[in-house]
Scaffold this motif. Structure first.
Motif, PDB file in Angstrom:
ATOM      1  N   ARG A 295     -33.052  -6.161  19.226  1.00  0.00           N
ATOM      2  CA  ARG A 295     -33.583  -7.286  19.727  1.00  0.00           C
ATOM      3  C   ARG A 295     -33.311  -8.568  18.851  1.00  0.00           C
ATOM      4  NH1 ARG A 295     -40.041  -6.145  19.015  1.00  0.00           N
ATOM      5  NH2 ARG A 295     -39.743  -5.585  16.492  1.00  0.00           N
ATOM      6  N   ASP A 296     -32.781  -8.495  17.817  1.00  0.00           N
ATOM      7  CA  ASP A 296     -32.614  -9.520  16.917  1.00  0.00           C
ATOM      8  C   ASP A 296     -30.959 -10.011  17.206  1.00  0.00           C
ATOM      9  OD1 ASP A 296     -34.523  -8.004  14.510  1.00  0.00           O
ATOM     10  OD2 ASP A 296     -35.034  -9.354  15.805  1.00  0.00           O
ATOM     11  N   GLY A 297     -30.259  -9.280  17.822  1.00  0.00           N
ATOM     12  CA  GLY A 297     -28.824  -9.426  18.046  1.00  0.00           C
ATOM     13  C   GLY A 297     -27.782  -8.941  17.217  1.00  0.00           C
ATOM     14  N   ALA A 298     -28.079  -8.079  16.289  1.00  0.00           N
ATOM     15  CA  ALA A 298     -27.129  -7.354  15.981  1.00  0.00           C
ATOM     16  C   ALA A 298     -26.574  -6.253  16.730  1.00  0.00           C
ATOM     17  CB  ALA A 298     -27.916  -6.491  14.498  1.00  0.00           C
ATOM     18  N   THR A 299     -25.347  -6.033  16.532  1.00  0.00           N
ATOM     19  CA  THR A 299     -24.475  -5.222  17.262  1.00  0.00           C
ATOM     20  C   THR A 299     -23.851  -4.204  16.222  1.00  0.00           C
ATOM     21  OG1 THR A 299     -22.373  -6.490  17.128  1.00  0.00           O
ATOM     22  CG2 THR A 299     -24.073  -7.015  18.886  1.00  0.00           C
ATOM     23  N   ASN A 300     -23.441  -2.949  17.087  1.00  0.00           N
ATOM     24  CA  ASN A 300     -22.832  -1.948  16.411  1.00  0.00           C
ATOM     25  C   ASN A 300     -21.773  -1.218  17.783  1.00  0.00           C
ATOM     26  OD1 ASN A 300     -21.694  -0.506  14.240  1.00  0.00           O
ATOM     27  ND2 ASN A 300     -23.422   0.457  13.861  1.00  0.00           N
ATOM     28  N   TYR A 301     -20.814  -0.749  17.055  1.00  0.00           N
ATOM     29  CA  TYR A 301     -19.984  -0.041  17.962  1.00  0.00           C
ATOM     30  C   TYR A 301     -19.202   1.438  17.655  1.00  0.00           C
ATOM     31  CZ  TYR A 301     -19.613  -4.391  19.881  1.00  0.00           C
ATOM     32  OH  TYR A 301     -20.064  -5.982  20.348  1.00  0.00           O
ATOM     33  N   VAL A 302     -19.077   2.213  18.411  1.00  0.00           N
ATOM     34  CA  VAL A 302     -18.548   3.454  17.950  1.00  0.00           C
ATOM     35  C   VAL A 302     -16.827   2.952  17.823  1.00  0.00           C
ATOM     36  CG1 VAL A 302     -17.572   4.027  20.466  1.00  0.00           C
ATOM     37  CG2 VAL A 302     -17.899   5.947  18.704  1.00  0.00           C
ATOM     38  N   ASP A 303     -16.403   3.672  16.936  1.00  0.00           N
ATOM     39  CA  ASP A 303     -15.084   3.383  16.256  1.00  0.00           C
ATOM     40  C   ASP A 303     -14.163   3.090  17.277  1.00  0.00           C
ATOM     41  OD1 ASP A 303     -15.339   5.040  12.940  1.00  0.00           O
ATOM     42  OD2 ASP A 303     -16.031   2.980  13.669  1.00  0.00           O
ATOM     43  N   SER A 304     -14.063   4.140  18.528  1.00  0.00           N
ATOM     44  CA  SER A 304     -13.132   4.281  19.288  1.00  0.00           C
ATOM     45  C   SER A 304     -12.890   3.037  20.224  1.00  0.00           C
ATOM     46  CB  SER A 304     -13.235   5.495  20.106  1.00  0.00           C
ATOM     47  OG  SER A 304     -14.388   5.452  20.840  1.00  0.00           O
ATOM     48  N   VAL A 305     -14.092   2.077  20.366  1.00  0.00           N
ATOM     49  CA  VAL A 305     -14.138   0.786  21.219  1.00  0.00           C
ATOM     50  C   VAL A 305     -14.209  -0.151  20.419  1.00  0.00           C
ATOM     51  CG1 VAL A 305     -15.376   2.467  22.747  1.00  0.00           C
ATOM     52  CG2 VAL A 305     -16.588   0.589  21.383  1.00  0.00           C
ATOM     53  N   LYS A 306     -14.116  -0.365  19.109  1.00  0.00           N
ATOM     54  CA  LYS A 306     -14.145  -1.552  18.204  1.00  0.00           C
ATOM     55  C   LYS A 306     -12.969  -2.322  18.584  1.00  0.00           C
ATOM     56  CE  LYS A 306     -17.154  -0.026  14.397  1.00  0.00           C
ATOM     57  NZ  LYS A 306     -17.332   0.487  12.957  1.00  0.00           N
ATOM     58  N   GLY A 307     -13.292  -3.670  18.667  1.00  0.00           N
ATOM     59  CA  GLY A 307     -12.148  -4.735  18.907  1.00  0.00           C
ATOM     60  C   GLY A 307     -11.845  -4.496  20.536  1.00  0.00           C
ATOM     61  N   ARG A 308     -12.141  -3.824  21.322  1.00  0.00           N
ATOM     62  CA  ARG A 308     -11.892  -3.697  22.624  1.00  0.00           C
ATOM     63  C   ARG A 308     -13.120  -4.156  23.529  1.00  0.00           C
ATOM     64  NH1 ARG A 308     -10.390   0.775  25.116  1.00  0.00           N
ATOM     65  NH2 ARG A 308     -11.481   2.196  23.827  1.00  0.00           N
ATOM     66  N   PHE A 309     -14.260  -3.392  23.151  1.00  0.00           N
ATOM     67  CA  PHE A 309     -15.563  -3.789  23.817  1.00  0.00           C
ATOM     68  C   PHE A 309     -16.697  -4.757  23.175  1.00  0.00           C
ATOM     69  CE2 PHE A 309     -15.868   0.717  26.053  1.00  0.00           C
ATOM     70  CZ  PHE A 309     -14.421   0.471  26.595  1.00  0.00           C
ATOM     71  N   THR A 310     -17.279  -5.449  23.851  1.00  0.00           N
ATOM     72  CA  THR A 310     -18.265  -6.399  23.352  1.00  0.00           C
ATOM     73  C   THR A 310     -19.773  -6.175  24.196  1.00  0.00           C
ATOM     74  OG1 THR A 310     -16.619  -8.050  22.918  1.00  0.00           O
ATOM     75  CG2 THR A 310     -18.763  -8.672  22.993  1.00  0.00           C
ATOM     76  N   ILE A 311     -20.851  -5.958  23.475  1.00  0.00           N
ATOM     77  CA  ILE A 311     -21.815  -5.931  23.915  1.00  0.00           C
ATOM     78  C   ILE A 311     -22.733  -7.293  23.813  1.00  0.00           C
ATOM     79  CG2 ILE A 311     -23.193  -4.954  21.944  1.00  0.00           C
ATOM     80  CD1 ILE A 311     -24.957  -3.233  23.885  1.00  0.00           C
ATOM     81  N   SER A 312     -23.274  -7.725  24.802  1.00  0.00           N
ATOM     82  CA  SER A 312     -24.132  -9.072  24.837  1.00  0.00           C
ATOM     83  C   SER A 312     -25.108  -9.141  25.666  1.00  0.00           C
ATOM     84  CB  SER A 312     -23.130 -10.173  25.207  1.00  0.00           C
ATOM     85  OG  SER A 312     -22.703 -10.035  26.685  1.00  0.00           O
ATOM     86  N   ARG A 313     -25.922  -9.987  25.510  1.00  0.00           N
ATOM     87  CA  ARG A 313     -27.394 -10.108  26.532  1.00  0.00           C
ATOM     88  C   ARG A 313     -27.485 -11.448  26.782  1.00  0.00           C
ATOM     89  NH1 ARG A 313     -31.232  -7.046  22.690  1.00  0.00           N
ATOM     90  NH2 ARG A 313     -32.673  -6.911  24.427  1.00  0.00           N
ATOM     91  N   ASP A 314     -28.165 -11.320  27.912  1.00  0.00           N
ATOM     92  CA  ASP A 314     -28.622 -12.830  28.479  1.00  0.00           C
ATOM     93  C   ASP A 314     -29.985 -12.743  28.744  1.00  0.00           C
ATOM     94  OD1 ASP A 314     -29.305 -15.048  30.022  1.00  0.00           O
ATOM     95  OD2 ASP A 314     -27.277 -15.208  31.004  1.00  0.00           O
ATOM     96  N   ASN A 315     -30.900 -13.245  28.041  1.00  0.00           N
ATOM     97  CA  ASN A 315     -32.198 -13.009  28.117  1.00  0.00           C
ATOM     98  C   ASN A 315     -32.781 -13.894  29.111  1.00  0.00           C
ATOM     99  OD1 ASN A 315     -32.417 -11.272  25.796  1.00  0.00           O
ATOM    100  ND2 ASN A 315     -32.912 -12.919  24.358  1.00  0.00           N
ATOM    101  N   ALA A 316     -32.351 -14.838  29.392  1.00  0.00           N
ATOM    102  CA  ALA A 316     -32.959 -15.459  30.634  1.00  0.00           C
ATOM    103  C   ALA A 316     -32.542 -14.692  32.045  1.00  0.00           C
ATOM    104  CB  ALA A 316     -32.269 -16.846  30.643  1.00  0.00           C
ATOM    105  N   LYS A 317     -31.574 -14.022  32.029  1.00  0.00           N
ATOM    106  CA  LYS A 317     -31.209 -13.261  33.243  1.00  0.00           C
ATOM    107  C   LYS A 317     -31.805 -11.974  33.215  1.00  0.00           C
ATOM    108  CE  LYS A 317     -27.086 -15.852  34.653  1.00  0.00           C
ATOM    109  NZ  LYS A 317     -25.812 -15.713  35.021  1.00  0.00           N
ATOM    110  N   ASN A 318     -32.221 -11.437  31.951  1.00  0.00           N
ATOM    111  CA  ASN A 318     -32.729 -10.212  31.708  1.00  0.00           C
ATOM    112  C   ASN A 318     -31.848  -9.153  31.851  1.00  0.00           C
ATOM    113  OD1 ASN A 318     -35.171  -8.684  30.841  1.00  0.00           O
ATOM    114  ND2 ASN A 318     -35.798  -7.966  32.822  1.00  0.00           N
TER     115      ASN A 318
END
Length: 117
Positions: A53-76
């Motif tokens: 909820r603070d915006g910190a992100t983490n990824y499994v090694d196999s997707v690092k550099g390829r996948f990006t997680i993000s959130r738009d709180n206004a759109k929920n």
């Protein structure tokens, strides 16, 4: 009633991109830690990416550099941008929300991603 609804899955060629969306209903995603998981037949559900909820992100090694997680709180909504897709990324992708205050966990029904030529 809490609902998480995933969308954006489909069939894509290797090297292609997809963006998954997770929309929240009856739940405010901004106060939850959010995760994307994936599962293939006969295997355990695997954590792919998280965003706190603070915006910190983490990824499994196999997707690092390829996948990006993000959130738009206004759109929920929480997103998973997937680039340079590989056949081994083929799976059903699930959205998960965890309320840090009481550890309540919610799941969507999943969206199929198939990477194939």
């Amino acid at each position: 009633q809490v609902q998480l609804v995933e969308s954006g899955g489909g069939l894509v060629q290797p090297g292609g991109s997809l963006r998954l969306s997770c929309d929240g209903f009856g739940i405010r995603l901004s106060i939850n830690d959010m995760g994307w998981y994936r599962q293939t037949p006969g295997n355990r559900r695997e954590l792919v990416a998280v965003i706190t909820r603070d915006g910190a992100t983490n990824y499994v090694d196999s997707v690092k550099g390829r996948f990006t997680i993000s959130r738009d709180n206004a759109k929920n909504t929480v997103y998973l941008q997937m680039n340079s897709l590989k056949p081994e990324d083929t799976a059903v992708y699930y959205c998960n929300a965890v309320d840090p205050s009481d550890a309540m966990s919610y799941w969507g029904k999943g969206t199929q991603v198939t990477v194939s030529s």
